[in-house]
Motif scaffolding. Structure first.
Motif: not given
Length: 119
Positions: A43-70
């Motif tokens: 979250k980046l709050v500056i005088k012009e407003g509130t912005y979000y830098l976002r980095v997304q990804g997906y599980a190439h292998e494994g399971d995110v919920g199990a904390h075992k993923a690439i």
């Protein structure tokens, strides 16, 4: 706004290592995941407003919920938040140059760190 050609979109890395590293840079995952996807936001709050830098990804292998993923990372985004409607990433949005520069610098640093343990 998309940050094209950062190189982040070419990286795959262990979820647990990513979680630690991203948090060091203020990119928080919190509850933003499902069993196949993750989203890290800063979250980046500056005088012009509130912005979000976002980095997304997906599980190439494994399971995110199990904390075992690439995770295959995707092209980073910068969006402006409009209450109560949400995020806008579109071409018609104005993103201050200083904010874009700050995000580019952060993404360059994050990429360099991820490359140390990327798969």
């Amino acid at each position: 706004m998309k940050f094209e050609n950062t190189g982040i979109e070419n990286l795959k890395a262990d979820l647990n290592r990513l979680d630690e590293l991203m948090l060091d840079y203020g990119l928080v995952r919190e509850g933003q995941w499902d069993y196949e996807r993750v989203t890290y936001d800063k979250k980046l709050v500056i005088k012009e407003g509130t912005y979000y830098l976002r980095v997304q990804g997906y599980a190439h292998e494994g399971d995110v919920g199990a904390h075992k993923a690439i995770i295959q990372l995707m092209t980073p985004l910068l969006g402006k938040h409009y209450y109560p409607h949400g995020m806008e990433y579109g071409e018609g949005e104005h993103f201050p140059k200083s904010l874009v520069n700050q995000c580019e610098k952060l993404l360059k640093e994050v990429k360099a760190e991820i490359e140390k343990f990327a798969i």
